[in-house]
Design an enzyme around this catalytic site. Sequence first.
Site, mmCIF file in Angstrom:
data_model
loop_
_atom_site.group_PDB
_atom_site.id
_atom_site.type_symbol
_atom_site.label_atom_id
_atom_site.label_comp_id
_atom_site.label_asym_id
_atom_site.label_seq_id
_atom_site.Cartn_x
_atom_site.Cartn_y
_atom_site.Cartn_z
ATOM 1 N N LYS A 138 5.949 -0.803 -44.159
ATOM 2 C CA LYS A 138 6.403 -0.734 -42.767
ATOM 3 C C LYS A 138 6.624 0.726 -42.370
ATOM 4 C CE LYS A 138 10.485 -1.797 -39.934
ATOM 5 N NZ LYS A 138 11.850 -2.390 -39.948
ATOM 6 N N ASP A 195 13.361 3.458 -34.698
ATOM 7 C CA ASP A 195 13.591 2.145 -34.102
ATOM 8 C C ASP A 195 14.793 2.196 -33.169
ATOM 9 O OD1 ASP A 195 13.636 -0.516 -33.457
ATOM 10 O OD2 ASP A 195 14.496 -1.164 -35.368
ATOM 11 N N LYS A 208 19.606 -0.907 -29.734
ATOM 12 C CA LYS A 208 20.679 -0.840 -30.716
ATOM 13 C C LYS A 208 21.854 -0.040 -30.165
ATOM 14 C CE LYS A 208 17.569 -0.577 -34.759
ATOM 15 N NZ LYS A 208 18.040 -1.711 -35.568
ATOM 16 N N ASP A 210 13.533 3.965 -40.850
ATOM 17 C CA ASP A 210 12.879 2.667 -40.698
ATOM 18 C C ASP A 210 11.419 2.705 -41.119
ATOM 19 O OD1 ASP A 210 13.470 0.032 -40.205
ATOM 20 O OD2 ASP A 210 12.889 0.088 -38.102
ATOM 21 N N ASP A 225 14.263 -6.048 -31.365
ATOM 22 C CA ASP A 225 14.727 -5.279 -32.523
ATOM 23 C C ASP A 225 14.249 -5.886 -33.841
ATOM 24 O OD1 ASP A 225 15.987 -3.205 -33.800
ATOM 25 O OD2 ASP A 225 17.966 -4.148 -33.800
ATOM 26 N N GLU A 236 11.157 -6.000 -34.917
ATOM 27 C CA GLU A 236 9.786 -5.546 -34.704
ATOM 28 C C GLU A 236 9.015 -5.320 -35.992
ATOM 29 O OE1 GLU A 236 11.379 -2.219 -36.429
ATOM 30 O OE2 GLU A 236 12.315 -3.470 -34.908
ATOM 31 N N ARG A 284 8.650 -7.057 -38.719
ATOM 32 C CA ARG A 284 7.872 -8.208 -39.189
ATOM 33 C C ARG A 284 6.606 -8.419 -38.339
ATOM 34 N NH1 ARG A 284 12.902 -12.017 -38.535
ATOM 35 N NH2 ARG A 284 13.807 -9.979 -38.998
#
Length: 464
Positions: A231, A236, A243, A254, A313, A315, A317
């Site tokens: 990933k 993010d 967030k 991230d 949030d 995202e 996956r």
Amino acid sequence: MPPFSQINRSSPFAEMSGDSLPVWAVSRSDIERGHFDKTALAWAKTAGFQAGEGNMLLVPNRHGKLAGALFGLGDDGQCHPFVGGKLARVLPKGDWHIETSPIPGAVMALAFGMGAYRFESYRKPATDSPRLVIPADADAAAITRTVAAVGLARDLVNTPANDMGPDALEAAFRGLAGHYSAEVSVIAGEELLSGGFPMIHAVGRAADQAPRLLEMRWGKPGAFRLTLVGKGVCFDTGGLDIKPASSMLNMKKDMGGAANVLALAMMIMDAGLPVDLRVLVPAVENSISASAFRPGDVLSSRKGLTVQIDNTDAEGRLVLGDALTYACEDNPGLLIDMATLTGAARVALGPDLPPFYTDDETLAGEIATASESTVDPLWRMPLYKPYEADVKARIADLTNAPSGGFAGSITAALFLKRFVSPETSWVHFDIFAWSPKDKPHAPMGGEAQGIRALFDVISKRHPA
């Protein structure tokens, strides 16, 4: 040729010579029994050295000059396995060697190398760091390679997003590939839509830097096919489901999944393992603009499944779903993905014990054994089938954010499983990629998790 991440970094290790000073690593009972250098023992008793874990006492010679150092291991068998990492921060500048230690010299050297890590891209580098001689009976190449890989993962995670966006992550990806003569291809921007990666495009389309899928190939065609997916969400914000500031502070990490698979790939290529290696990194920034994907949107995927967006949030996956589908089209013998995917994994197991998910019982056993032998903590969690119902959506095939908040790491893994071919041996790691406090072998900051255990598994299956 040095490992990729050591090109512009000084080595924490020294060559064997007669000028290095000794370190006597001793437990409390060693002090009582006196089973080491008599002069050092006498000085320890004079100074009241109790061999507390991680404590150090410099030992002078009769001329008042430095003769060595005593390093405490606490009670017998009770110290941190990588306590030797602290030596890299407490020893004076100079070359040192381990004279005596109940901990194997190779373990002490590996710990020292990992503990010597400093992230100094934005400050004046230290010039007073000690160096350690790797013991003659240790595998110096393996130790150096592992330390370099850990340093690479940490460097990538620690670099702030203004210098580690999708463009910079691609540059690092290409740099690694170039060092080992691997092939790279990139699909970016609107080409993601025509190329069949709609979810990667949707997540990254609001950012200034275009979303992209990075692909690397190395090794011998026809060899065992190993595919790594990481990933690469370079920052993010949470998207439109933004967030809070406290949760956004460390979101430069991230892309920790990408950092870790690149580090693992470096180890595999540097060791010359006989595999057909493929590395896939969906590199995006989950940003906010007029083109951001929205709560309630329904996205198509490369797999053909539709996904209802119940939280922007969730995202990671989404980009992994397209990448995993693409990975399976090549029929890999083993598919590994790593991602900083859920806070639920941290709630369940904390920051230092990443969960992994697989239906391959043999692989699960090998990972568990390697985790213990390499002191690389990992814990298997279940792909619990009854929770699959939680991943279903009302108006689409899947939801990216099941309601209720329970078993978040498991449901995320079950979501990813829907994009993996049933016949593929697959394992998913929900890592934190961050050390929230200093450890003997790791300063606070970006961290490599699982790669030492995974390299152990892969290298034993496919030795060089």
